[in-house]
Write a protein that holds these residues in place. Structure first.
Motif, short mmCIF file in Angstrom:
data_model
loop_
_atom_site.label_atom_id
_atom_site.label_comp_id
_atom_site.label_asym_id
_atom_site.label_seq_id
_atom_site.Cartn_x
_atom_site.Cartn_y
_atom_site.Cartn_z
N VAL A 94 -31.95 -15.11 -36.69
CA VAL A 94 -32.99 -14.36 -37.41
C VAL A 94 -34.36 -14.94 -37.10
O VAL A 94 -35.34 -14.19 -36.92
CB VAL A 94 -32.71 -14.39 -38.93
N GLY A 97 -35.77 -13.56 -33.82
CA GLY A 97 -36.30 -12.22 -33.96
C GLY A 97 -37.59 -12.17 -34.75
O GLY A 97 -38.56 -11.49 -34.36
N THR A 118 -31.35 -10.56 -32.99
CA THR A 118 -31.07 -10.79 -34.41
C THR A 118 -29.77 -10.13 -34.83
O THR A 118 -28.96 -10.73 -35.55
CB THR A 118 -32.23 -10.26 -35.27
N ALA A 157 -30.97 -4.83 -37.98
CA ALA A 157 -31.92 -5.90 -37.66
C ALA A 157 -33.20 -5.33 -37.07
O ALA A 157 -34.30 -5.76 -37.42
CB ALA A 157 -31.28 -6.89 -36.68
#
Length: 282
Positions: A94, A97, A118, A157
């Motif tokens: 995460v 991203g 992600t 995502a």
């Protein structure tokens, strides 16, 4: 022998709680990303907090949902190392991203790359968490359903990262977080629909859920504490309840201070020439 698998051992309690955790993580991540864009001199801090919030929210959602996972005739336990590794994977992917869109913007190409990385990280977290399961049988997956869950993870995502750089008002962010909660929770239960368990050992007369529940609650304690701390930081930030404000390139908000009453009557400067008063916050 193929065992009967349930994802709703405690009824609607676990999916609802899991959904709320996914929404909380998404909401905090969106607000942190908004602050990072408004305050370039604090961008790395806010992006890091946003990544941790989203990662912890997704991971917490997964393992709250797994409280409701049961296999008829089999005991279920978890490997601690793999469980914690899945949390690290979620936060790390995460973060990649979030930092990509935070520093390189929300162009379609950049969003596509960041969303794919992600989303694959979220899927990796899910299946690594599933690999941590120990039971007297083997877990098997339907390839088509697994592929669908990965597609949902990437789409969710990408949408979350788009919202992070495109939606800045408080209520719009909250609405987006509710939608993202549906997407992330939907990805989890899609992945769980791919699971079947083939028992290989002797069957258990009854499954003792006390030890399993205690383990999962202990694992959830730290991420929940992190989400609480992140929520406090966001809530006490001076900008929390502000709407469409104008921020300068240094991340400070300009506020015009009117001339004191009675000072220089009839000679006040035009608004455009008045000096702004600045303040910043973390």
């Amino acid at each position: 022998m193929t065992a009967t698998v349930s994802n709703f051992h405690y009824g609607a309690v676990t999916p609802i709680a899991a959904y709320l955790m996914a929404c909380l993580g998404a909401a905090l991540g969106l607000r942190c990303t908004t602050r990072s864009l408004r305050r370039p001199h604090r961008r790395a801090r806010w992006l890091a907090l946003g990544a941790v919030s989203i990662g912890c929210g997704i991971w917490t959602m997964h393992f709250i949902a797994m409280i409701g996972f049961s296999v008829q005739g089999a005991l279920v336990s978890y490997d601690t190392s793999k469980t914690l590794l899945s949390l690290a994977v979620a936060i790390a992917f995460v973060a990649v991203g979030v930092f990509l869109v935070g520093y390189r913007g929300g162009s379609p190409l950049n969003l596509g790359i960041a969303g794919t990385v992600t989303g694959l990280g979220v899927a990796a977290m899910h299946y690594l968490g599933m690999a941590a399961i120990h039971t007297n049988g083997g877990l098997h997956y339907d390839a088509l359903t697994v592929s669908l869950s990965v597609v949902i993870a990437v789409a969710a995502a990408t949408a979350a990262l788009w919202a992070a750089v495109s939606i800045h008002s408080l209520w719009s962010s909250l609405g987006a977080s509710l939608v993202m909660g549906v997407a992330v929770t939907g990805m989890h239960y899609t992945g769980m629909a791919a699971v079947s368990v083939h028992l290989t050992g002797g069957t258990a007369a009854s499954q003792s859920s006390t030890d399993l529940l205690s383990f999962l609650l202990a694992m959830l304690a730290s991420p929940l504490a992190v989400l609480l701390i992140a929520a406090v930081i966001v809530m006490f930030d001076p900008d929390m309840m502000l709407g469409d404000d104008t921020w300068d390139g240094d991340g400070a908000r300009d506020r015009v201070t009117p001339a004191p009453y009675g000072a220089g009557a009839g000679t006040d400067l035009p608004v455009a020439q008045q000096q702004p008063q600045r303040y910043t916050s973390w």
